[in-house]
Design a protein around this motif. Structure first.
Motif, PDB file in Angstrom:
ATOM      1  N   MET A   1       0.836  -1.176   0.000  1.00  0.00           N
ATOM      2  CA  MET A   1       0.000   0.000   0.000  1.00  0.00           C
ATOM      3  C   MET A   1       0.882   1.241   0.000  1.00  0.00           C
ATOM      4  O   MET A   1       1.908   1.281   0.671  1.00  0.00           O
ATOM      5  CB  MET A   1      -0.912   0.020   1.223  1.00  0.00           C
ATOM      6  CG  MET A   1      -1.867   1.191   1.195  1.00  0.00           C
ATOM      7  SD  MET A   1      -3.138   1.155   2.468  1.00  0.00           S
ATOM      8  CE  MET A   1      -2.241   1.806   3.839  1.00  0.00           C
ATOM      9  N   VAL A   2       0.463   2.232  -0.754  1.00  0.00           N
ATOM     10  CA  VAL A   2       1.120   3.535  -0.786  1.00  0.00           C
ATOM     11  C   VAL A   2       0.076   4.553  -0.353  1.00  0.00           C
ATOM     12  O   VAL A   2      -1.019   4.591  -0.909  1.00  0.00           O
ATOM     13  CB  VAL A   2       1.628   3.884  -2.202  1.00  0.00           C
ATOM     14  CG1 VAL A   2       2.192   5.293  -2.236  1.00  0.00           C
ATOM     15  CG2 VAL A   2       2.650   2.876  -2.677  1.00  0.00           C
ATOM     16  N   GLN A   3       0.402   5.369   0.638  1.00  0.00           N
ATOM     17  CA  GLN A   3      -0.542   6.362   1.145  1.00  0.00           C
ATOM     18  C   GLN A   3       0.105   7.732   1.147  1.00  0.00           C
ATOM     19  O   GLN A   3       1.267   7.882   1.519  1.00  0.00           O
ATOM     20  CB  GLN A   3      -0.988   6.005   2.557  1.00  0.00           C
ATOM     21  CG  GLN A   3      -2.018   6.973   3.106  1.00  0.00           C
ATOM     22  CD  GLN A   3      -2.679   6.451   4.352  1.00  0.00           C
ATOM     23  OE1 GLN A   3      -2.870   5.259   4.506  1.00  0.00           O
ATOM     24  NE2 GLN A   3      -3.031   7.350   5.247  1.00  0.00           N
ATOM     25  N   ASN A   4      -0.676   8.731   0.753  1.00  0.00           N
ATOM     26  CA  ASN A   4      -0.202  10.109   0.779  1.00  0.00           C
ATOM     27  C   ASN A   4      -0.642  10.755   2.089  1.00  0.00           C
ATOM     28  O   ASN A   4      -1.804  11.104   2.252  1.00  0.00           O
ATOM     29  CB  ASN A   4      -0.766  10.884  -0.414  1.00  0.00           C
ATOM     30  CG  ASN A   4      -0.284  12.322  -0.438  1.00  0.00           C
ATOM     31  OD1 ASN A   4       0.503  12.738   0.396  1.00  0.00           O
ATOM     32  ND2 ASN A   4      -0.761  13.070  -1.417  1.00  0.00           N
ATOM     33  N   ASP A   5       0.281  10.933   3.002  1.00  0.00           N
ATOM     34  CA  ASP A   5      -0.010  11.602   4.267  1.00  0.00           C
ATOM     35  C   ASP A   5       0.384  13.077   4.238  1.00  0.00           C
ATOM     36  O   ASP A   5       0.340  13.752   5.266  1.00  0.00           O
ATOM     37  CB  ASP A   5       0.736  10.906   5.419  1.00  0.00           C
ATOM     38  CG  ASP A   5       0.112   9.570   5.772  1.00  0.00           C
ATOM     39  OD1 ASP A   5      -1.092   9.372   5.501  1.00  0.00           O
ATOM     40  OD2 ASP A   5       0.823   8.716   6.318  1.00  0.00           O
ATOM     41  N   GLY A   6       0.752  13.561   3.053  1.00  0.00           N
ATOM     42  CA  GLY A   6       1.157  14.957   2.925  1.00  0.00           C
ATOM     43  C   GLY A   6      -0.017  15.884   2.692  1.00  0.00           C
ATOM     44  O   GLY A   6      -1.184  15.479   2.726  1.00  0.00           O
ATOM     45  N   ARG A  11       3.068  12.223  -6.419  1.00  0.00           N
ATOM     46  CA  ARG A  11       3.206  11.508  -7.688  1.00  0.00           C
ATOM     47  C   ARG A  11       3.761  10.118  -7.407  1.00  0.00           C
ATOM     48  O   ARG A  11       4.813   9.966  -6.786  1.00  0.00           O
ATOM     49  CB  ARG A  11       4.145  12.259  -8.610  1.00  0.00           C
ATOM     50  CG  ARG A  11       4.323  11.607  -9.949  1.00  0.00           C
ATOM     51  CD  ARG A  11       5.274  12.430 -10.776  1.00  0.00           C
ATOM     52  NE  ARG A  11       5.375  11.913 -12.122  1.00  0.00           N
ATOM     53  CZ  ARG A  11       6.279  12.309 -12.980  1.00  0.00           C
ATOM     54  NH1 ARG A  11       7.152  13.244 -12.651  1.00  0.00           N
ATOM     55  NH2 ARG A  11       6.316  11.797 -14.179  1.00  0.00           N
ATOM     56  N   LEU A  12       3.035   9.114  -7.868  1.00  0.00           N
ATOM     57  CA  LEU A  12       3.492   7.721  -7.818  1.00  0.00           C
ATOM     58  C   LEU A  12       3.868   7.344  -9.240  1.00  0.00           C
ATOM     59  O   LEU A  12       3.024   7.346 -10.132  1.00  0.00           O
ATOM     60  CB  LEU A  12       2.381   6.816  -7.286  1.00  0.00           C
ATOM     61  CG  LEU A  12       2.613   5.309  -7.398  1.00  0.00           C
ATOM     62  CD1 LEU A  12       3.815   4.872  -6.573  1.00  0.00           C
ATOM     63  CD2 LEU A  12       1.370   4.552  -6.980  1.00  0.00           C
ATOM     64  N   GLU A  47      11.713  10.651  -3.855  1.00  0.00           N
ATOM     65  CA  GLU A  47      12.227  11.976  -4.154  1.00  0.00           C
ATOM     66  C   GLU A  47      11.196  12.974  -3.645  1.00  0.00           C
ATOM     67  O   GLU A  47      10.086  12.581  -3.289  1.00  0.00           O
ATOM     68  CB  GLU A  47      12.429  12.147  -5.657  1.00  0.00           C
ATOM     69  CG  GLU A  47      13.413  11.149  -6.253  1.00  0.00           C
ATOM     70  CD  GLU A  47      13.469  11.267  -7.756  1.00  0.00           C
ATOM     71  OE1 GLU A  47      14.254  12.094  -8.237  1.00  0.00           O
ATOM     72  OE2 GLU A  47      12.713  10.552  -8.421  1.00  0.00           O
ATOM     73  N   ALA A  48      11.518  14.232  -3.636  1.00  0.00           N
ATOM     74  CA  ALA A  48      10.558  15.238  -3.186  1.00  0.00           C
ATOM     75  C   ALA A  48       9.281  15.145  -4.013  1.00  0.00           C
ATOM     76  O   ALA A  48       9.320  15.234  -5.240  1.00  0.00           O
ATOM     77  CB  ALA A  48      11.162  16.630  -3.311  1.00  0.00           C
ATOM     78  N   ASP A  49       8.160  14.912  -3.358  1.00  0.00           N
ATOM     79  CA  ASP A  49       6.827  14.841  -3.968  1.00  0.00           C
ATOM     80  C   ASP A  49       6.660  13.726  -4.997  1.00  0.00           C
ATOM     81  O   ASP A  49       5.752  13.777  -5.824  1.00  0.00           O
ATOM     82  CB  ASP A  49       6.446  16.177  -4.610  1.00  0.00           C
ATOM     83  CG  ASP A  49       6.433  17.296  -3.592  1.00  0.00           C
ATOM     84  OD1 ASP A  49       6.058  17.029  -2.438  1.00  0.00           O
ATOM     85  OD2 ASP A  49       6.792  18.428  -3.947  1.00  0.00           O
ATOM     86  N   CYS A  50       7.531  12.718  -4.989  1.00  0.00           N
ATOM     87  CA  CYS A  50       7.420  11.614  -5.944  1.00  0.00           C
ATOM     88  C   CYS A  50       7.953  10.326  -5.321  1.00  0.00           C
ATOM     89  O   CYS A  50       8.997  10.321  -4.685  1.00  0.00           O
ATOM     90  CB  CYS A  50       8.199  11.916  -7.219  1.00  0.00           C
ATOM     91  SG  CYS A  50       8.072  10.605  -8.467  1.00  0.00           S
ATOM     92  N   LEU A  51       7.204   9.258  -5.531  1.00  0.00           N
ATOM     93  CA  LEU A  51       7.646   7.935  -5.120  1.00  0.00           C
ATOM     94  C   LEU A  51       7.659   7.058  -6.369  1.00  0.00           C
ATOM     95  O   LEU A  51       6.628   6.906  -7.034  1.00  0.00           O
ATOM     96  CB  LEU A  51       6.703   7.338  -4.075  1.00  0.00           C
ATOM     97  CG  LEU A  51       7.041   5.928  -3.604  1.00  0.00           C
ATOM     98  CD1 LEU A  51       8.370   5.921  -2.851  1.00  0.00           C
ATOM     99  CD2 LEU A  51       5.941   5.378  -2.729  1.00  0.00           C
ATOM    100  N   THR A  52       8.819   6.525  -6.720  1.00  0.00           N
ATOM    101  CA  THR A  52       8.939   5.628  -7.861  1.00  0.00           C
ATOM    102  C   THR A  52       8.927   4.197  -7.356  1.00  0.00           C
ATOM    103  O   THR A  52       9.670   3.859  -6.430  1.00  0.00           O
ATOM    104  CB  THR A  52      10.239   5.889  -8.648  1.00  0.00           C
ATOM    105  OG1 THR A  52      10.237   7.239  -9.103  1.00  0.00           O
ATOM    106  CG2 THR A  52      10.360   4.952  -9.833  1.00  0.00           C
ATOM    107  N   VAL A  53       8.072   3.379  -7.950  1.00  0.00           N
ATOM    108  CA  VAL A  53       7.981   1.964  -7.606  1.00  0.00           C
ATOM    109  C   VAL A  53       8.357   1.166  -8.845  1.00  0.00           C
ATOM    110  O   VAL A  53       7.696   1.276  -9.885  1.00  0.00           O
ATOM    111  CB  VAL A  53       6.564   1.583  -7.129  1.00  0.00           C
ATOM    112  CG1 VAL A  53       6.473   0.097  -6.867  1.00  0.00           C
ATOM    113  CG2 VAL A  53       6.184   2.369  -5.879  1.00  0.00           C
TER     114      VAL A  53
END
Length: 77
Positions: A1-6, A11-12, A47-53
């Motif tokens: 699971m990926v969650q945005n807590d910001g 960006r995923l 990275e800032a505001d981005c998660l690469t999977v």
């Protein structure tokens, strides 16, 4: 699971297909890897505001908490 807590959209970026998904604050999605892999199904880079999977199986999908396909691309807030 990926969650945005910001407080801003997150960006995923899903590789190797090169597709982007934008999570609104509070949203969560499941990234599912299909096929076979050695050791682990994913590698992640933050990275800032981005998660690469990176799906090491070379195929993955993104779905919402109800199991429905999550829409790719930027969405309006």
């Amino acid at each position: 699971m990926v969650q945005n807590d910001g407080k801003e959209q997150l960006r995923l970026w899903l590789e190797p297909c090169g597709q982007d998904y934008w999570l609104k604050p509070g949203e969560a999605v499941y990234v599912t890897s299909y096929g076979t892999w050695n050791d682990h199904p994913f590698e992640t880079i933050h990275e800032a505001d981005c998660l690469t999977v990176w799906a090491t199986s070379w195929f993955a999908t993104v779905s919402d908490r109800d199991g429905k396909e999550f829409p790719p691309g930027r969405r309006t807030a």
